[in-house]
Design a protein around this motif. Structure first.
Motif, mmCIF file in Angstrom:
data_model
loop_
_atom_site.group_PDB
_atom_site.id
_atom_site.type_symbol
_atom_site.label_atom_id
_atom_site.label_comp_id
_atom_site.label_asym_id
_atom_site.label_seq_id
_atom_site.Cartn_x
_atom_site.Cartn_y
_atom_site.Cartn_z
ATOM 1 N N LEU A 131 9.400 72.145 -10.491
ATOM 2 C CA LEU A 131 8.544 71.196 -9.793
ATOM 3 C C LEU A 131 8.536 71.440 -8.288
ATOM 4 N N ASP A 132 9.642 71.958 -7.748
ATOM 5 C CA ASP A 132 9.676 72.294 -6.322
ATOM 6 C C ASP A 132 8.739 73.462 -6.015
ATOM 7 N N TYR A 133 8.751 74.479 -6.900
ATOM 8 C CA TYR A 133 7.835 75.607 -6.718
ATOM 9 C C TYR A 133 6.382 75.168 -6.883
ATOM 10 N N VAL A 134 6.144 74.279 -7.847
ATOM 11 C CA VAL A 134 4.782 73.794 -8.076
ATOM 12 C C VAL A 134 4.256 73.079 -6.833
ATOM 13 N N ALA A 135 5.117 72.269 -6.211
ATOM 14 C CA ALA A 135 4.696 71.509 -5.033
ATOM 15 C C ALA A 135 4.378 72.421 -3.850
ATOM 16 N N GLU A 136 5.053 73.571 -3.762
ATOM 17 C CA GLU A 136 4.868 74.454 -2.613
ATOM 18 C C GLU A 136 3.801 75.529 -2.836
ATOM 19 N N ILE A 137 3.611 75.950 -4.088
ATOM 20 C CA ILE A 137 2.741 77.090 -4.366
ATOM 21 C C ILE A 137 1.372 76.669 -4.893
ATOM 22 N N PHE A 138 1.348 75.632 -5.744
ATOM 23 C CA PHE A 138 0.121 75.274 -6.449
ATOM 24 C C PHE A 138 -0.457 73.956 -5.919
ATOM 25 N N THR A 139 -1.699 73.713 -6.292
ATOM 26 C CA THR A 139 -2.366 72.458 -5.953
ATOM 27 C C THR A 139 -2.999 71.878 -7.210
ATOM 28 N N ASP A 140 -3.294 70.575 -7.160
ATOM 29 C CA ASP A 140 -3.979 69.871 -8.263
ATOM 30 C C ASP A 140 -3.239 70.036 -9.587
ATOM 31 N N PHE A 141 -1.911 69.938 -9.540
ATOM 32 C CA PHE A 141 -1.129 70.089 -10.776
ATOM 33 C C PHE A 141 -1.278 68.851 -11.650
ATOM 34 N N THR A 142 -1.606 69.065 -12.923
ATOM 35 C CA THR A 142 -1.738 67.994 -13.913
ATOM 36 C C THR A 142 -0.836 68.323 -15.093
ATOM 37 N N GLU A 143 0.227 67.562 -15.265
ATOM 38 C CA GLU A 143 1.196 67.864 -16.319
ATOM 39 C C GLU A 143 0.640 67.508 -17.692
ATOM 40 N N MET A 144 0.967 68.347 -18.671
ATOM 41 C CA MET A 144 0.567 68.139 -20.060
ATOM 42 C C MET A 144 1.829 67.936 -20.891
ATOM 43 N N HIS A 145 1.782 67.022 -21.851
ATOM 44 C CA HIS A 145 2.974 66.611 -22.585
ATOM 45 C C HIS A 145 2.840 66.898 -24.079
ATOM 46 N N GLY A 146 4.003 67.026 -24.728
ATOM 47 C CA GLY A 146 4.076 67.056 -26.179
ATOM 48 C C GLY A 146 3.747 68.385 -26.817
ATOM 49 N N ASP A 147 4.293 68.576 -28.041
ATOM 50 C CA ASP A 147 4.033 69.788 -28.807
ATOM 51 C C ASP A 147 3.081 69.540 -29.969
ATOM 52 N N ARG A 148 2.601 68.292 -30.106
ATOM 53 C CA ARG A 148 1.675 67.887 -31.172
ATOM 54 C C ARG A 148 2.306 67.964 -32.564
ATOM 55 N N HIS A 149 3.649 68.039 -32.599
ATOM 56 C CA HIS A 149 4.346 68.065 -33.883
ATOM 57 C C HIS A 149 5.455 67.020 -33.961
ATOM 58 N N PHE A 150 6.287 66.977 -32.908
ATOM 59 C CA PHE A 150 7.463 66.101 -33.000
ATOM 60 C C PHE A 150 7.628 65.216 -31.770
ATOM 61 N N ALA A 151 7.788 65.818 -30.586
ATOM 62 C CA ALA A 151 8.084 65.017 -29.395
ATOM 63 C C ALA A 151 7.753 65.813 -28.140
ATOM 64 N N ASP A 152 7.987 65.189 -26.993
ATOM 65 C CA ASP A 152 7.800 65.830 -25.698
ATOM 66 C C ASP A 152 9.160 66.189 -25.134
ATOM 67 N N ASP A 153 9.470 67.476 -25.068
ATOM 68 C CA ASP A 153 10.743 67.953 -24.526
ATOM 69 C C ASP A 153 10.634 67.985 -23.008
ATOM 70 N N GLN A 154 11.400 67.124 -22.333
ATOM 71 C CA GLN A 154 11.301 67.027 -20.880
ATOM 72 C C GLN A 154 12.004 68.167 -20.149
ATOM 73 N N SER A 155 12.747 69.011 -20.876
ATOM 74 C CA SER A 155 13.353 70.170 -20.213
ATOM 75 C C SER A 155 12.302 71.228 -19.880
ATOM 76 N N ILE A 156 11.134 71.128 -20.490
ATOM 77 C CA ILE A 156 10.020 72.024 -20.211
ATOM 78 C C ILE A 156 8.898 71.208 -19.580
ATOM 79 N N ILE A 157 8.444 71.627 -18.420
ATOM 80 C CA ILE A 157 7.287 70.987 -17.807
ATOM 81 C C ILE A 157 6.179 72.028 -17.721
#
Length: 250
Positions: A74-100
């Motif tokens: 998230l630190d790299y995203v804030a410095e390198i990218f713009t207009d970041f929109t996070e997407m959640h879930g694997d559409r099978h079981f749950a949303d693993d927060q260790s992966i953004i």
């Protein structure tokens, strides 16, 4: 202000930083102007940092890569990218927060960003499982990569994990299958990708995010990972034990 963490070879910098903090407290509590002294100490600290970091040993560089205060995805995203929109879930079981991951813009161009996130502080690190990915995290990453492939978007992945989560529940939900599926599908991705490693990455857990893509995918890919070791050439002969002459019966 959060307390800084200094490594063993950074102790001279830590001592100088503590000397800088002392005049600041005096300046806030009295009318004495110590800004000039703070400025001199700050310049000295910057020069000392430059001198120390200009002659690091390989092990010291490794320690920096594992620094507790190192930047995360998230630190790299804030410095390198713009207009970041996070997407959640694997559409099978749950949303693993260790992966953004999610859509963003790099130099004005749309792209997909995926990476590990360990978190700051005990509460956030527990929620993100200390950056150890479960099967749903690998499937979530694969879903985002497939989305990027569908819309011909480049993929940026940031690897920073101690390894895949070794829990029983993860194995029950197909941890090894999820890792193998990611490796297989990433080798077939038909979109540009860049896979820098932001810090330490366990061998078994990094390949689902850093598998080298084929030359037909793109000509501008960049990766710091090396290809898997090639197997030794097959000689065509079976390895056998040296024959020994049987001893005659007594």
């Amino acid at each position: 202000m959060a307390k800084k963490t200094f490594l063993d070879f950074e102790q001279p910098i830590a001592e100088l930083e503590s000397k800088i903090e002392e005049p600041r407290y005096v300046d806030s509590e009295s009318a004495v102007d110590v800004s000039e002294e703070i400025g001199q100490l700050t310049k000295k600290s910057l020069q000392l940092t430059k001198d120390i970091y200009s002659s690091l040993t390989p092990w010291q560089i490794t320690k920096i890569a594992r620094h507790p205060d190192r930047p995360y995805t998230l630190d790299y995203v804030a410095e390198i990218f713009t207009d970041f929109t996070e997407m959640h879930g694997d559409r099978h079981f749950a949303d693993d927060q260790s992966i953004i991951g999610g859509l963003a813009r790099f130099n004005g161009n749309a792209c997909m960003v995926i990476g590990h996130q360990k978190g700051r502080g005990t509460k956030e690190r527990t929620a993100r499982n200390f950056g150890m990915t479960r099967p749903e995290g690998y499937r979530k990453a694969l879903r985002l990569m497939k989305t990027a492939e569908k819309f011909k978007l480049p993929v940026f992945t940031f690897v920073d994990t101690p390894g895949a989560f070794p829990g029983i529940d993860a194995e029950e939900r197909g941890q090894s299958e999820a890792i193998g599926r990611n490796i297989y599908e990433m080798a077939r991705l038909e979109c540009p990708s860049s896979r820098p490693s932001s810090a330490k990455a366990a061998r078994a857990a990094r390949w689902p995010f850093r598998w080298p893509i084929s030359s037909s995918c793109c000509s501008t890919r960049s990766t710091r990972s090396s290809a898997p070791r090639a197997a030794p050439p097959f000689s065509g002969r079976r390895a056998t034990r040296p024959r020994t002459r049987p001893k005659p019966w007594a």
